[in-house]
Every structure is written in structure tokens, then in C-alpha cells.
Design a protein around this motif. Structure first.
Motif, mmCIF file in Angstrom:
data_model
loop_
_atom_site.group_PDB
_atom_site.id
_atom_site.type_symbol
_atom_site.label_atom_id
_atom_site.label_comp_id
_atom_site.label_asym_id
_atom_site.label_seq_id
_atom_site.Cartn_x
_atom_site.Cartn_y
_atom_site.Cartn_z
ATOM 1 N N MET A 131 -0.217 -7.232 -31.921
ATOM 2 C CA MET A 131 0.688 -8.363 -32.076
ATOM 3 C C MET A 131 2.086 -7.817 -31.822
ATOM 4 S SD MET A 131 1.280 -10.854 -35.380
ATOM 5 C CE MET A 131 -0.390 -11.487 -35.416
ATOM 6 N N THR A 132 2.751 -8.363 -30.789
ATOM 7 C CA THR A 132 4.089 -7.868 -30.458
ATOM 8 C C THR A 132 5.131 -8.762 -31.144
ATOM 9 O OG1 THR A 132 3.226 -7.180 -28.325
ATOM 10 C CG2 THR A 132 5.622 -7.254 -28.541
ATOM 11 N N HIS A 133 6.055 -8.137 -31.830
ATOM 12 C CA HIS A 133 7.111 -8.880 -32.536
ATOM 13 C C HIS A 133 6.567 -10.104 -33.276
ATOM 14 C CE1 HIS A 133 10.597 -6.747 -30.811
ATOM 15 N NE2 HIS A 133 9.775 -6.532 -29.824
ATOM 16 N N PRO A 134 5.861 -9.869 -34.394
ATOM 17 C CA PRO A 134 5.352 -11.025 -35.168
ATOM 18 C C PRO A 134 6.502 -11.984 -35.486
ATOM 19 C CG PRO A 134 4.639 -8.940 -36.139
ATOM 20 C CD PRO A 134 5.595 -8.592 -35.054
ATOM 21 N N ASP A 135 6.170 -13.290 -35.506
ATOM 22 C CA ASP A 135 7.199 -14.281 -35.846
ATOM 23 C C ASP A 135 7.564 -14.195 -37.326
ATOM 24 O OD1 ASP A 135 6.973 -15.268 -33.246
ATOM 25 O OD2 ASP A 135 5.309 -16.572 -33.832
ATOM 26 N N HIS A 136 6.570 -13.839 -38.130
ATOM 27 C CA HIS A 136 6.811 -13.748 -39.568
ATOM 28 C C HIS A 136 6.121 -12.520 -40.136
ATOM 29 C CE1 HIS A 136 8.368 -17.852 -39.766
ATOM 30 N NE2 HIS A 136 7.375 -18.188 -38.957
ATOM 31 N N ILE A 137 6.794 -11.859 -41.069
ATOM 32 C CA ILE A 137 6.186 -10.758 -41.812
ATOM 33 C C ILE A 137 6.527 -11.007 -43.273
ATOM 34 C CG2 ILE A 137 6.232 -8.258 -42.262
ATOM 35 C CD1 ILE A 137 7.281 -7.889 -39.398
ATOM 36 N N GLY A 138 5.564 -10.909 -44.170
ATOM 37 C CA GLY A 138 5.911 -11.099 -45.575
ATOM 38 C C GLY A 138 4.783 -10.683 -46.485
ATOM 39 N N THR A 139 5.068 -10.753 -47.775
ATOM 40 C CA THR A 139 4.010 -10.494 -48.741
ATOM 41 C C THR A 139 3.143 -11.738 -48.786
ATOM 42 O OG1 THR A 139 5.265 -11.463 -50.531
ATOM 43 C CG2 THR A 139 5.577 -9.107 -50.149
ATOM 44 N N ALA A 140 1.969 -11.587 -49.367
ATOM 45 C CA ALA A 140 1.058 -12.732 -49.452
ATOM 46 C C ALA A 140 1.762 -13.897 -50.133
ATOM 47 C CB ALA A 140 -0.202 -12.338 -50.193
ATOM 48 N N ALA A 141 2.575 -13.607 -51.140
ATOM 49 C CA ALA A 141 3.266 -14.675 -51.860
ATOM 50 C C ALA A 141 4.301 -15.349 -50.960
ATOM 51 C CB ALA A 141 3.940 -14.120 -53.110
ATOM 52 N N GLU A 142 5.060 -14.552 -50.263
ATOM 53 C CA GLU A 142 6.083 -15.116 -49.369
ATOM 54 C C GLU A 142 5.470 -15.975 -48.278
ATOM 55 O OE1 GLU A 142 9.434 -11.589 -49.683
ATOM 56 O OE2 GLU A 142 7.990 -11.601 -48.049
ATOM 57 N N ILE A 143 4.356 -15.513 -47.777
ATOM 58 C CA ILE A 143 3.763 -16.205 -46.646
ATOM 59 C C ILE A 143 3.208 -17.564 -47.060
ATOM 60 C CG2 ILE A 143 1.308 -15.796 -46.222
ATOM 61 C CD1 ILE A 143 4.009 -14.364 -44.014
ATOM 62 N N GLU A 144 2.903 -17.702 -48.351
ATOM 63 C CA GLU A 144 2.489 -19.008 -48.840
ATOM 64 C C GLU A 144 3.574 -20.051 -48.580
ATOM 65 O OE1 GLU A 144 -0.270 -20.520 -49.978
ATOM 66 O OE2 GLU A 144 -1.096 -18.674 -49.146
ATOM 67 N N MET A 145 4.826 -19.561 -48.642
ATOM 68 C CA MET A 145 5.959 -20.452 -48.425
ATOM 69 C C MET A 145 6.049 -20.898 -46.963
ATOM 70 S SD MET A 145 7.847 -20.186 -51.376
ATOM 71 C CE MET A 145 9.555 -20.351 -50.855
ATOM 72 N N LEU A 146 5.490 -20.071 -46.115
ATOM 73 C CA LEU A 146 5.516 -20.364 -44.683
ATOM 74 C C LEU A 146 4.830 -21.687 -44.437
ATOM 75 C CD1 LEU A 146 4.154 -17.649 -42.275
ATOM 76 C CD2 LEU A 146 5.713 -19.495 -41.769
ATOM 77 N N ARG A 147 5.441 -22.510 -43.642
ATOM 78 C CA ARG A 147 4.741 -23.743 -43.333
ATOM 79 C C ARG A 147 3.539 -23.409 -42.469
ATOM 80 N NH1 ARG A 147 8.420 -28.158 -40.982
ATOM 81 N NH2 ARG A 147 10.299 -27.062 -41.541
ATOM 82 N N LYS A 148 2.460 -24.046 -42.703
ATOM 83 C CA LYS A 148 1.242 -23.725 -41.977
ATOM 84 C C LYS A 148 1.311 -24.256 -40.547
ATOM 85 C CE LYS A 148 -0.645 -21.319 -45.078
ATOM 86 N NZ LYS A 148 -1.422 -21.662 -46.241
ATOM 87 N N VAL A 149 2.001 -25.361 -40.385
ATOM 88 C CA VAL A 149 2.224 -25.878 -39.039
ATOM 89 C C VAL A 149 3.729 -25.953 -38.834
ATOM 90 C CG1 VAL A 149 1.941 -27.857 -37.514
ATOM 91 C CG2 VAL A 149 0.101 -27.209 -39.076
ATOM 92 N N GLU A 150 4.214 -25.298 -37.797
ATOM 93 C CA GLU A 150 5.653 -25.330 -37.540
ATOM 94 C C GLU A 150 5.954 -26.207 -36.346
ATOM 95 O OE1 GLU A 150 7.252 -21.404 -36.989
ATOM 96 O OE2 GLU A 150 6.106 -20.702 -38.723
ATOM 97 N N PRO A 151 6.996 -27.022 -36.442
ATOM 98 C CA PRO A 151 7.380 -27.808 -35.274
ATOM 99 C C PRO A 151 8.014 -26.913 -34.207
ATOM 100 C CG PRO A 151 8.906 -28.171 -37.096
ATOM 101 C CD PRO A 151 7.829 -27.277 -37.608
ATOM 102 N N VAL A 152 7.829 -27.277 -32.962
ATOM 103 C CA VAL A 152 8.434 -26.544 -31.853
ATOM 104 C C VAL A 152 9.469 -27.458 -31.214
ATOM 105 C CG1 VAL A 152 8.012 -25.565 -29.569
ATOM 106 C CG2 VAL A 152 6.374 -25.203 -31.404
ATOM 107 N N TYR A 153 10.631 -26.900 -30.951
ATOM 108 C CA TYR A 153 11.727 -27.712 -30.427
ATOM 109 C C TYR A 153 12.147 -27.258 -29.043
ATOM 110 C CZ TYR A 153 12.305 -29.304 -35.220
ATOM 111 O OH TYR A 153 12.100 -29.858 -36.445
ATOM 112 N N GLY A 154 12.713 -28.157 -28.276
ATOM 113 C CA GLY A 154 13.330 -27.793 -27.014
ATOM 114 C C GLY A 154 14.450 -26.800 -27.299
#
Ligand code: ADP
Ligand code: MG
Length: 693
Positions: A131-154
Motif C-alpha cells: 500500500m503506497t501512501h495510505p490515506d489514513h493511518i491510526g490506532t484501532a480506536a482512531e480508525i473507528e472515527m474514520l467515516r466508512k464511506v467518504e465522499p469524493v469531490y471534484g
């Protein structure tokens, strides 16, 4: 005054956490400068981070969120090598890859021996999973905060999704809850959410389907925008009607002189339009009429007749064009047409500054100037008129509701004639004009053979150049149009300059150049040289698109014609075929044409009827290819899609009418809420048209 509840949305985006000047500039390019502009920048895709496989099962190419144990850090030996972090789980091993890495940061973010969650795209090289340059890195707890689906914008160059996404999240964090301005019955029937919920829903897709224009959230937002547009148009109309017009009836003496000087007789359609205009002018309501006619149908002289009525009663008239080039051209045309009447028109554009500008302003203010042409500079705050009676807005599609509002405030009882060459399908006319009166020039001036249109592949450019050579030898004048490349004016210019160099190598000084980035005077010089025959070939970007009149030009080459919308090609082609000779349009296209592009070009070959082309344009856009609204001549909406939300238009129109018939000054409760709506869409001037604005 903008209501307080809107203040937070109209702050510059730099107030948002993490948005500095540089980021703000980039966001400014794609969305705008205020917080509200970020809200209007809706997502057009999603990243689904719900896929969370074990390493052994991870699919190459997919976005995955992986829980891994961090292993050894392999530091690079030189700057070209990447920094690698080995990881594993109970099914296998993978590596995280970083170029130009900051070792300190990585040591902290990925401590050896700990469990971390990383999210990004899975790559496979042979058996190796990376995996090159992951978009997110975090602890299991932090990653829970990550939205599971992210919107993509122009996005735009230099602006990452991460940075933009954060800014939008920050903007969404405190959207106000507005008092409802929509009719509760409508809301209920459509199942629409409240405004704040609609905004959050539009930015928080859980599935691809949530991005569809048909979702309740998107339809609600679109309707708000359409309703604000219809309300503003209706308010302009009402305020114009409220200010009684002063009946205007000239004695026809000046008109007669001008008509006597014309080298042609007016067509029946022109005469009919003039009669309709005269009836408007003669009544005591203000004129608000649209003069619609295909390119070359002779709108200018009709408009001039309306202007002369103003002059005949001792008043003033202005003609406003969308661009500098067109304003200059109108000046030249009007100067000729008015010569027999001994009237000298003035010009006012952004280019007139200092003393010359003051001189023009003086003559407009004391009434010495009877007729002026120009750009929107004509309606800046410091421009005053002694007695402005008639305003003609040419090629209206470049002007929005905003400009119309500024104009409505200028004269006491200015009669307004708007001309457009855009044959807007009737269904969509509402958005641009509301319920305006319309005159149509359906008949072209006699003696003009139709333009012959040929499709030719870009591989055969040499043949095109050879054909141009023969045409030029035979006194033809040639437009060579280079396409507009949306992203950057600079590349546009570069393409046009390169083509110009190429043609100069063949034709020498016979080839000139004009593009949007040139200084005004240089543009004029190039146009003038083309008009009087100093050059035969004019390489141009789409700056020649509207209104330019060189009857001697009989050949047009359009490079990459497939990149243009139908309406725009039609406008462009209208630049030729203005004289009595046979004209030819060469549409040069790329080799691999999509179905839609092919259908567009074929339409151009088959017909030159603007209305047929407009209807066809709409159908083809319905087929899924989105052309910019800019090309079709319709106002640009941020949230409403004129195709997808077409059914909402008549509703918005009726809604606006009903609202104003019950509460003409928007003072009742719903009316006050609707004022917020108008401000939200920056139609402040519409509110100023209200009695107690
Ligand atoms: P547009 O409708 O595109 O603005 P213009 O007013 O620029 O068209 O007119 C296009 C050309 O046709 C001009 O050169 C104009 O002088 C000429 N023209 C206008 N009316 C007539 C007519 N009745 N007969 C012949 N030529 C005309
Ligand atoms: Mg015109």
C-alpha cells in the motif's frame, strides 16, 4: 442587509480550521471564497472503506481498510528509494511504501510491534502486497472515527481530497438550521428533509445511489435554488411593472434617416419585431422583451430602432455587450448605421479609464451622449445617466439575473430589450427569462446560401491546410478556431499560439492570432486586420464565438470540434455565411469519437436550424454527456441540474407567483424566511427591490 443567521456561511473559508491562504486560493478555483460555496460543492463519487479483508484475501486495486501488526522499518539508502514499513497479520505480510518520507513522523505513526489500521489502495507486485501512501493511518480506536464511506469531490491541481474533505467537514460542522421557507405541503408530498439535513445528507453519501440527482436531499437543494431564481426573476418583473413606464413614441424622423441609409430592406420578421417593440414602448408599462433570432438574423438593426425611439424623444439609449470585442464591434457597426442621422455613439468598457472615462461619464450624465455601447461597465455604481430610456442587452446569455437586477435599478423607467441568439428550448426558457415577452426573428435575410459543413479527421490536417491555401488564394477569409480547454486558459493560449506558428510557417504574415489573454488593443488590432483584409487567416480561441461580424469570412476550421457543445458550434459557425458567397465549415475531429460526439457533429452537418440544434442538444445531453451549461446559454446553477430537475421548474415558477401574489413584499412569516433564501443564493439585489427591503 444580509440576515444575521447567514453570517457564518458568508465568512471567507480561511476561517475554517486547516484552511490557509494557499488552500483557500485553490478551493476558490473550484468552489468559491465563502463557507457557503463549500456547501454547494457536492460530492461526485465515494470511497468505500468498509472493505476490510485479511492480508491474504486483499484484492489488488481495491480500497481496503486493514488491521495489521507493524514490523520493521526499512529506511532507504538514497533519496530515490522508498521508505518501507513491513506489516503482517495472521494470514500474511505486506509492506507500506512511502516516497520522500519523514522518518520521524513514520516512527511515531507506525511504532514497531503495535497494531495499527491503515486505509488505502491495495497493490500487488507478483506475490508482494503493498500500500503506497495510505490515506489514513491510526490506532484501532482512531480508525473507528474514520467515516466508512467518504465522499469524493471534484479537485484541482494542488488540492488533495484530504484537505478539501476536511474543509468541507468543517463547513458542515455548524450549518445553521434555517426557519423553513418551503411550503409544508410540498415538503410533505416530496418527502424532502429540512435544509440543514439536506445539506448534510448530500455530503454524506453511504452508497453511490445517494449521489443521484433524484435523492430527496439533492432535489430539495435544487428546488431551493430554482425557487430563488424564479422569485428573483418575478421580483424584477414586478418592480419593473410597479415603476410605471413613461410611454415612449418617437416621431420616426431619425429612424427614417437610418433606414434610408441601410444597404438592404428589412425582412418581414424584422418589421414585425419592430412593431411589437413599438407597442411595448408606447404603453405605460416598462418593456421587458426578449428578441430571439438565430445568428445572422439581423437583430442589431431591430435593436437600434428601439434605441432610436429613445433618442427621438430626447432621451438616451445604451447597448450592452458581453465582451470587450463585441462592444467595440457594435461601436463600429452603430457608428456606420448612425452616420446618416449625424449621431456619434460613445463607448464605455473596462478599458476606458482615467480622463477618457471621466469624459464619457460626463457626457452620459449631462445627456450630451445619446447612444452608448459598452460592457457591464455601463452599469457600474458611479455611472449616471441624464435620461436613460432604452437599454438593449445583447447576447444576453452571458448575463445573469444579477446583472439584470443592477440594470433594473439604473433608470427611472428604462425599457429593456434583451437579444439572444441562443434558441433555448421552451421548457428551459423560464430559468433564464422568467415570463418575458418574446419576439422571434424566424426568417433569415434573403440571399444567404446555407453553410456547407464537412467533418474531417484530425489525421488529415495537412489536407485542411492545403484547402485553406486554395481558399485564401481565392480571396476567402478564414477563421481557425482552437478549442477551449476548460482547466486552463494558458494551455488554450498555448494551443492557439502553436497553431498560429504552424500556419505562419505556411502562410507567413497572412495569418493572425486572437485569444482571450491578449491585451485589449492587440485584440482589436487583430480583429481589425482580419476585417479589412490585412490578414486572411485568423487563429482564435472561442473569443470570436458571439456576435463578431466579418461578412467576407467564408471559411471556418474548428479544431477538435468534438470538444465543443452543439450550441457553441452553432454559434461559431454563425460567424460565416453572412455574405452572399458560399461558405464552408470544416469540423476537424479526433480519431476516436464517442457516439455522443459523433451524433453532435452529424447534427451540425445535417442542419443549421438553431431550434433543431437546441432540441437535439438537450436530447444528447439527456443521453448522459454533460456539457457545461455555459455552452448552452442557460444560467449556471450550482445545485440544480436543468435536465434532471426539469420537472421542478414549473413548480418553482408557480410557487414564486403564488408567494408574491399573497405577500408581494415578503413580510409575512414565510416571506421573511424566503428573504433568507434569496440572500443564501446571493440575490441580495432582489431583496432590495422589495418595498421594505
Ligand atoms: P445577429 O442577429 O447575429 O446579431 P446582425 O444584426 O449582426 O445579426 O446581422 C448580421 C448581418 O446581416 C449584418 O451584416 C447585417 O448588416 C445584415 N443584415 C441585417 N438585416 C438584414 C436584411 N434585412 N437584409 C440583408 N442583410 C441584413
Ligand atoms: Mg448580434
Amino acid at each position: 442587509m444580509r440576515p444575521e443567521i447567514l453570517f457564518s456561511l458568508f465568512r471567507p473559508i480561511t476561517v475554517l480550521k486547516g484552511v490557509g491562504k494557499r488552500t483557500a486560493d485553490l478551493i476558490g478555483k473550484i468552489a468559491g471564497e465563502n463557507v457557503v460555496d463549500l456547501l454547494w460543492h457536492l460530492p461526485d463519487g465515494i470511497i468505500d472503506r468498509r472493505y476490510a479483508p485479511k492480508i491474504a484475501a486483499a484484492q489488488a486495486g481495491a480500497i481496503a481498510t486493514m488491521t495489521v501488526r507493524v514490523g520493521r522499518h526499512l529506511k532507504p539508502h538514497n533519496r530515490r528509494q522508498p521508505y518501507k514499513v513491513l506489516c503482517d497479520d495472521d494470514t500474511g505480510a505486506m509492506s507500506l511504501v512511502f516516497f520522500h518520507a519523514h522518518a520521524d513522523y513514520l516512527a511515531k505513526a507506525l511504532p514497531e510491534g503495535e497494531v495499527r489500521v491503515v486505509s488505502g489502495k491495495i497493490e500487488k507486485f507478483g506475490d508482494e502486497i503493498q500500500m503506497t501512501h495510505p490515506d489514513h493511518i491510526g490506532t484501532a480506536a482512531e480508525i473507528e472515527m474514520l467515516r466508512k464511506v467518504e465522499p469524493v469531490y471534484g479537485l484541482t491541481a494542488g488540492l488533495s481530497l484530504k484537505v478539501l474533505g476536511k474543509a468541507i467537514t468543517a463547513a458542515l460542522a455548524d450549518v445553521p438550521a434555517f426557519p423553513e421557507w418551503l411550503d409544508p405541503t410540498l415538503l410533505k408530498r416530496e418527502g424532502w428533509p429540512a435544509w440543514d439535513n439536506a445539506v448534510r445528507a448530500a455530503h454524506g453519501p453511504a452508497e453511490l445511489a445517494d449521489l443521484e440527482p433524484t435523492t430527496p436531499a439533492r432535489r430539495r437543494l435544487a428546488y431551493d435554488e430554482l425557487l430563488s431564481n424564479q422569485l428573483a426573476l418575478a421580483l424584477i418583473r414586478r418592480s419593473m411593472r410597479r415603476l410605471k413606464g413613461v410611454p415612449l413614441a418617437g416621431d420616426g424622423k431619425i429612424r427614417q434617416k437610418v433606414v434610408a441609409g441601410l444597404p438592404f430592406t428589412l425582412t418581414g420578421a424584422q418589421q414585425a419585431a419592430i412593431r411589437e417593440i413599438d407597442a411595448d414602448l408606447g404603453s405605460d408599462t416598462r418593456m421587458l422583451r426578449l428578441l430571439q433570432g438565430d445568428v445572422g438574423s439581423g437583430k442589431t438593426v431591430v435593436a437600434l430602432m428601439a434605441m432610436l425611439s429613445a433618442v427621438e424623444v430626447g432621451g438616451q439609449a445604451v447597448l450592452m455587450a458581453p465582451t470587450e470585442i463585441l462592444a467595440r464591434q457594435h461601436l463600429a457597426t452603430l457608428t456606420n448605421l448612425l452616420a446618416p442621422a449625424g449621431i456619434q455613439p460613445l463607448i464605455l468598457t473596462g478599458r476606458e479609464r482615467g480622463k477618457p472615462r471621466d469624459a464619457v461619464l460626463g457626457k452620459l450624465a449631462d445627456g450630451a451622449a445619446r447612444i452608448a455601447v459598452g460592457t457591464h461597465a455601463l452599469f457600474q455604481d458611479d455611472v449616471a445617466y441624464a435620461d436613460l430610456r432604452v437599454a438593449v442587452i445583447d447576447e444576453q446569455h452571458r448575463f445573469g439575473v444579477h446583472q439584470r437586477l443592477a440594470l433594473a435599478g439604473k433608470g427611472r423607467a428604462v425599457d429593456v430589450l434583451v437579444t439572444t441568439a441562443t434558441p433555448i428550448p421552451r421548457t428551459l426558457m423560464l430559468t433564464a427569462y422568467g415570463d418575458m415577452d418574446v419576439s422571434r426573428l424566424t426568417e433569415k435575410p434573403a440571399g444567404r446560401p446555407p453553410v456547407k459543413t464537412v467533418l474531417i479527421s484530425g489525421d488529415r490536417l495537412d489536407e485542411v491546410v492545403a484547402a485553406i491555401g486554395r481558399a485564401v488564394a481565392d480571396v476567402a477569409r478564414v477563421y481557425w478556431i482552437c478549442p477551449l480547454i476548460e482547466e486552463s486558459e494558458t494551455t488554450d493560449m498555448a494551443a492557439a499560439e502553436a497553431r498560429h506558428d504552424h500556419l505562419r510557417s505556411v502562410f507567413g504574415d497572412r495569418a493572425g492570432l486572437v485569444h482571450g489573454r491578449m491585451k485589449g488593443a492587440d485584440k482589436d488590432a487583430a480583429m481589425a486586420a482580419f476585417k479589412d483584409g490585412g490578414i486572411d487567416i485568423l487563429v482564435a480561441t472561442t473569443v470570436v464565438e458571439v456576435g463578431v461580424d466579418v461578412p467576407e469570412a467564408t471559411v471556418m476550421v474548428v479544431e477538435h470540434a468534438e470538444r465543443f457543445g452543439l450550441a457553441q458550434l452553432h454559434q461559431l459557425r454563425g460567424r460565416i455565411g453572412r455574405g452572399s458567397g458560399q461558405s464552408t465549415c470544416l469540423l476537424v475531429h479526433g480519431r476516436n469519437l464517442g457516439d455522443n460526439a459523433r451524433a453532435r457533429l452529424r447534427t451540425m452537418r445535417e442542419t443549421d436550424d438553431g431550434f433543431v440544434i437546441a432540441e437535439r442538444d438537450l436530447e444528447l445531453r439527456g443521453a448522459g454527456e454533460l456539457l457545461g451549461t455555459r455552452q448552452s446559454g442557460l444560467p449556471e446553477f450550482r445545485l440544480a441540474d436543468l435536465l434532471e430537475h426539469r420537472d421542478l421548474l414549473p413548480t418553482a415558477r408557480d410557487d414564486a407567483e403564488l408567494i408574491l401574489s399573497r405577500d408581494p413584499d415578503l413580510t409575512a412569516e414565510r416571506g421573511r424566511n424566503l428573504r433568507i433564501l434569496l440572500y443564501l443564493f446571493e440575490l441580495d439585489a432582489a431583496v432590495r427591490n422589495l418595498r421594505s427591503g
